[in-house]
Design an enzyme around this catalytic site. Structure first.
Site, mmCIF file in Angstrom:
data_model
loop_
_atom_site.group_PDB
_atom_site.id
_atom_site.type_symbol
_atom_site.label_atom_id
_atom_site.label_comp_id
_atom_site.label_asym_id
_atom_site.label_seq_id
_atom_site.Cartn_x
_atom_site.Cartn_y
_atom_site.Cartn_z
ATOM 1 N N SER A 158 0.802 -1.228 0.000
ATOM 2 C CA SER A 158 0.000 0.000 0.000
ATOM 3 C C SER A 158 0.835 1.278 0.000
ATOM 4 O O SER A 158 1.880 1.352 0.650
ATOM 5 C CB SER A 158 -0.880 -0.016 1.254
ATOM 6 O OG SER A 158 -1.446 1.252 1.457
ATOM 7 N N GLU A 189 0.114 3.662 1.646
ATOM 8 C CA GLU A 189 0.089 4.089 3.046
ATOM 9 C C GLU A 189 1.469 3.886 3.695
ATOM 10 O O GLU A 189 1.819 4.570 4.650
ATOM 11 C CB GLU A 189 -0.983 3.253 3.752
ATOM 12 C CG GLU A 189 -1.518 3.768 5.043
ATOM 13 C CD GLU A 189 -2.218 5.112 4.994
ATOM 14 O OE1 GLU A 189 -2.721 5.531 3.948
ATOM 15 O OE2 GLU A 189 -2.226 5.762 6.043
ATOM 16 N N TYR A 193 -1.738 -0.015 10.775
ATOM 17 C CA TYR A 193 -1.979 -0.688 9.484
ATOM 18 C C TYR A 193 -0.742 -0.569 8.580
ATOM 19 O O TYR A 193 -0.273 -1.553 8.006
ATOM 20 C CB TYR A 193 -3.202 -0.049 8.811
ATOM 21 C CG TYR A 193 -3.377 -0.371 7.345
ATOM 22 C CD1 TYR A 193 -3.981 -1.558 6.946
ATOM 23 C CD2 TYR A 193 -2.945 0.518 6.352
ATOM 24 C CE1 TYR A 193 -4.158 -1.858 5.601
ATOM 25 C CE2 TYR A 193 -3.124 0.224 5.010
ATOM 26 C CZ TYR A 193 -3.726 -0.956 4.637
ATOM 27 O OH TYR A 193 -3.886 -1.249 3.299
HETATM 28 P P1 NAP Z 1 -11.527 -4.546 1.607
HETATM 29 O O1 NAP Z 1 -12.654 -4.193 0.706
HETATM 30 O O2 NAP Z 1 -11.501 -4.038 3.004
HETATM 31 O O3 NAP Z 1 -11.456 -6.164 1.646
HETATM 32 C C1 NAP Z 1 -10.664 -6.837 2.585
HETATM 33 C C2 NAP Z 1 -10.893 -8.320 2.429
HETATM 34 O O4 NAP Z 1 -10.073 -9.016 3.388
HETATM 35 C C3 NAP Z 1 -12.348 -8.765 2.696
HETATM 36 O O5 NAP Z 1 -12.664 -9.793 1.787
HETATM 37 C C4 NAP Z 1 -12.263 -9.332 4.102
HETATM 38 O O6 NAP Z 1 -13.248 -10.290 4.384
HETATM 39 C C5 NAP Z 1 -10.895 -9.993 4.037
HETATM 40 N N1 NAP Z 1 -10.316 -10.307 5.339
HETATM 41 C C6 NAP Z 1 -10.148 -9.479 6.395
HETATM 42 N N2 NAP Z 1 -9.572 -10.125 7.421
HETATM 43 C C7 NAP Z 1 -9.390 -11.414 7.017
HETATM 44 C C8 NAP Z 1 -8.864 -12.566 7.612
HETATM 45 N N3 NAP Z 1 -8.417 -12.560 8.869
HETATM 46 N N4 NAP Z 1 -8.814 -13.721 6.894
HETATM 47 C C9 NAP Z 1 -9.294 -13.757 5.629
HETATM 48 N N5 NAP Z 1 -9.825 -12.691 5.006
HETATM 49 C C10 NAP Z 1 -9.867 -11.527 5.685
HETATM 50 O O7 NAP Z 1 -10.135 -4.132 0.938
HETATM 51 P P2 NAP Z 1 -9.809 -3.746 -0.596
HETATM 52 O O8 NAP Z 1 -10.040 -2.284 -0.765
HETATM 53 O O9 NAP Z 1 -10.446 -4.713 -1.501
HETATM 54 O O10 NAP Z 1 -8.230 -3.930 -0.609
HETATM 55 C C11 NAP Z 1 -7.637 -5.192 -0.922
HETATM 56 C C12 NAP Z 1 -6.224 -5.246 -0.359
HETATM 57 O O11 NAP Z 1 -5.450 -4.199 -0.918
HETATM 58 C C13 NAP Z 1 -6.123 -5.068 1.146
HETATM 59 O O12 NAP Z 1 -5.052 -5.857 1.599
HETATM 60 C C14 NAP Z 1 -5.798 -3.595 1.324
HETATM 61 O O13 NAP Z 1 -5.109 -3.392 2.551
HETATM 62 C C15 NAP Z 1 -4.904 -3.378 0.118
HETATM 63 N N6 NAP Z 1 -4.886 -2.026 -0.428
HETATM 64 C C16 NAP Z 1 -6.060 -1.401 -0.738
HETATM 65 C C17 NAP Z 1 -6.023 -0.149 -1.307
HETATM 66 C C18 NAP Z 1 -7.289 0.577 -1.684
HETATM 67 O O14 NAP Z 1 -7.220 1.795 -1.898
HETATM 68 N N7 NAP Z 1 -8.433 -0.120 -1.798
HETATM 69 C C19 NAP Z 1 -4.783 0.465 -1.585
HETATM 70 C C20 NAP Z 1 -3.616 -0.222 -1.281
HETATM 71 C C21 NAP Z 1 -3.668 -1.478 -0.722
HETATM 72 P P3 NAP Z 1 -14.705 -9.863 4.971
HETATM 73 O O15 NAP Z 1 -15.556 -9.552 3.760
HETATM 74 O O16 NAP Z 1 -15.141 -11.100 5.683
HETATM 75 O O17 NAP Z 1 -14.519 -8.693 5.868
HETATM 76 N N1 GDD Z 2 -12.476 7.179 6.295
HETATM 77 C C1 GDD Z 2 -12.601 8.522 6.479
HETATM 78 N N2 GDD Z 2 -13.742 9.003 7.049
HETATM 79 N N3 GDD Z 2 -11.583 9.325 6.097
HETATM 80 C C2 GDD Z 2 -11.741 10.660 6.258
HETATM 81 C C3 GDD Z 2 -12.894 11.207 6.815
HETATM 82 C C4 GDD Z 2 -13.943 10.344 7.253
HETATM 83 O O1 GDD Z 2 -14.972 10.743 7.759
HETATM 84 N N4 GDD Z 2 -12.751 12.558 6.836
HETATM 85 C C5 GDD Z 2 -11.560 12.832 6.300
HETATM 86 N N5 GDD Z 2 -10.927 11.689 5.958
HETATM 87 C C6 GDD Z 2 -9.581 11.575 5.391
HETATM 88 C C7 GDD Z 2 -8.667 10.649 6.177
HETATM 89 O O2 GDD Z 2 -8.148 11.314 7.343
HETATM 90 C C8 GDD Z 2 -7.599 10.340 5.138
HETATM 91 O O3 GDD Z 2 -6.609 11.336 5.139
HETATM 92 C C9 GDD Z 2 -8.368 10.415 3.807
HETATM 93 O O4 GDD Z 2 -9.644 11.009 4.108
HETATM 94 C C10 GDD Z 2 -8.584 9.054 3.147
HETATM 95 O O5 GDD Z 2 -9.132 8.177 4.102
HETATM 96 P P1 GDD Z 2 -9.695 6.724 3.685
HETATM 97 O O6 GDD Z 2 -10.665 6.852 2.585
HETATM 98 O O7 GDD Z 2 -10.139 6.058 4.949
HETATM 99 O O8 GDD Z 2 -8.433 5.991 3.049
HETATM 100 P P2 GDD Z 2 -6.899 5.892 3.542
HETATM 101 O O9 GDD Z 2 -6.093 6.719 2.593
HETATM 102 O O10 GDD Z 2 -6.750 6.133 4.979
HETATM 103 O O11 GDD Z 2 -6.593 4.333 3.290
HETATM 104 C C11 GDD Z 2 -7.009 3.676 2.092
HETATM 105 O O12 GDD Z 2 -5.994 3.765 1.121
HETATM 106 C C12 GDD Z 2 -4.771 3.090 1.458
HETATM 107 C C13 GDD Z 2 -3.799 3.309 0.295
HETATM 108 O O13 GDD Z 2 -3.135 4.532 0.460
HETATM 109 C C14 GDD Z 2 -7.342 2.223 2.452
HETATM 110 O O14 GDD Z 2 -7.937 1.611 1.351
HETATM 111 C C15 GDD Z 2 -6.087 1.451 2.811
HETATM 112 O O15 GDD Z 2 -6.412 0.061 2.967
HETATM 113 C C16 GDD Z 2 -5.080 1.610 1.663
HETATM 114 O O16 GDD Z 2 -3.896 0.905 1.958
#
Ligand code: NAP
Ligand code: GDD
Length: 347
Positions: free
Chosen positions: A135, A137, A159
């Site tokens: 990520s 992050e 995280y």
């Molecule tokens: P998400 O929608 O939160 O999905 C997470 C998945 O992980 C869900 O299927 C969840 O199952 C499963 N999970 C959680 N804990 C588990 C466990 N202990 N054993 C098996 N499965 C488990 O996340 P996403 O947005 O699709 O992201 C996919 C991956 O990419 C994650 O690893 C996330 O950290 C990473 N990532 C995401 C982003 C982004 O912007 N979306 C960016 C960078 C990296 P349940 O449905 O049962 O909760």
């Molecule tokens: N969730 C959330 N809720 N975020 C808020 C809010 C709120 O009410 N108000 C402001 N924010 C700001 C957060 O402080 C953060 O700076 C930004 O919005 C994005 O927050 P999220 O959408 O929760 O995403 P994230 O950037 O913290 O994390 C996501 O992206 C990562 C990749 O950079 C997640 O998908 C992570 O799993 C992923 O790794």
């Protein structure tokens, strides 16, 4: 021979898009699902096949990253060519409330899976390709703008710290045991299937509900944070491309453009001819003890080596999410008008 893929996190946003992509490319797709007291398969229900159909290419298995025996059993049964590790406690704010659990799933869970894959490779003599969902992050308090694959990490949440460990474990299994293992360092990617507690979806869901009179206020935290937001459908293609290369490597995936939460709010509410300032209130509960102020990625390596480019940029992405959430809000409106109570999303 048809390729076999195993996806952890298949019920999540990315798991659903990746399943669609692999099925379109004629894979047999297996997913790990956690048992819960309610159904968690909403994002993949459209892919479900009755197991009595003549040719079933989509299968789900109960398992958990925290239970290594379940992972070993599934890998032994499925005999995958490719493993995509997408499972995680993926909410950054929540990781401050549940730091140990987050570290166990994200860091130790990845280690369980790497061990199971390596043991399977050794005992079967078959090669397995491994994708780790790393990520942006991990860059945290960024040390350069834009970030690239060589930018040092400075994680700012439990995280992100756990993701850094999983990132290095993945590289170590590549170097120590010759595992074909890749880290995809993906920047924020969103879609109509994004979890409703992430900021983009929280905004599009609230804006459309406000438009239809189902909600009057949206509470948010830091509006100054800047993110490089892309479309999840584009990003899962990059995951697949990484595992099709002759050599394993790590790749950064981003659009290269960054916008503030305030910009996203403006774009979303403008799609509906609304002014967000009339509806948004501040709530300190949504602040983080340590914030990531700015993420902006340089995906040149992915463009040059994988031939990957993002197709959807933030304004189109926002419009896509607004359109999908408007359909959802219209269904809710119909229920409310018919006298039914609807659950108001919070967080
Ligand atoms: P998400 O929608 O939160 O999905 C997470 C998945 O992980 C869900 O299927 C969840 O199952 C499963 N999970 C959680 N804990 C588990 C466990 N202990 N054993 C098996 N499965 C488990 O996340 P996403 O947005 O699709 O992201 C996919 C991956 O990419 C994650 O690893 C996330 O950290 C990473 N990532 C995401 C982003 C982004 O912007 N979306 C960016 C960078 C990296 P349940 O449905 O049962 O909760
Ligand atoms: N969730 C959330 N809720 N975020 C808020 C809010 C709120 O009410 N108000 C402001 N924010 C700001 C957060 O402080 C953060 O700076 C930004 O919005 C994005 O927050 P999220 O959408 O929760 O995403 P994230 O950037 O913290 O994390 C996501 O992206 C990562 C990749 O950079 C997640 O998908 C992570 O799993 C992923 O790794």
């Amino acid at each position: 021979m048809r390729k076999v893929a195993l996806i952890t996190g298949i019920t999540g946003q990315d798991g659903s898009y990746l399943s669609e992509l692999l099925l379109e490319r004629d894979y047999e797709v297996h997913g790990v699902v956690r048992r819960a007291s309610v159904f968690t398969t909403e994002r993949i229900d459209h892919l479900y096949q009755d197991r009595h159909e003549p040719e079933v290419r989509f299968h789900l298995h109960y398992g958990d990253l925290l239970e290594p025996t379940s992972l070993r059993r599934i890998i032994g049964e499925v005999q995958p060519d490719e493993v995509y590790n997408l499972a995680a406690q993926s909410h950054v704010r929540t990781s401050f409330e549940q730091p140990v659990y987050t570290a166990q799933v994200v860091a130790i869970g990845t280690l369980h899976l790497l061990e199971a894959v390596c043991d399977y490779q050794r005992s079967s003599g078959r090669q397995v390709r491994f994708y780790q969902a790393s990520s942006s992050e991990m860059y945290g308090k960024v040390l350069e703008i834009p970030q690239n694959e060589l930018t040092p990490f400075y994680p700012r949440s439990p995280y992100a710290c756990a993701k850094v460990q999983a990132y290095w474990q993945t590289i170590n299994y590549r170097e120590a045991y010759g595992l074909f293992a890749c880290n995809g360092i993906l920047f924020n990617h969103e879609s109509p299937r994004r979890g409703e507690t992430f900021v983009t979806r929280k905004i599009t869901r609230a804006a459309t509900r406000i438009k239809l009179g189902l909600q009057d206020t949206l509470y948010l935290g830091n509006l100054d944070a800047r993110r490089d937001w892309g479309f999840a459908g584009d990003y899962v293609e990059a995951m697949w491309l990484m595992l099709q290369q002759p050599e394993p490597a790590d790749f950064l995936i981003a659009t290269g453009r960054c916008h503030s939460v305030r910009d996203f709010l403006t774009t979303a509410f403008r799609c509906l001819d609304l002014n967000w300032r009339d509806y948004v209130k501040f709530d300190a509960r949504y602040l983080r003890p340590t914030e990531v102020d700015l993420l902006q990625g340089d995906a040149s390596k992915a463009r040059e080596v994988l031939g990957w480019e993002p197709k959807v940029m933030m304004p189109e992405l926002c419009r896509m999410m607004i359109d999908a959430d408007m359909s959802l809000a219209q269904r809710e409106r119909t229920l409310v008008d018919a006298g039914h109570a609807v659950l108001v999303p919070s967080a």
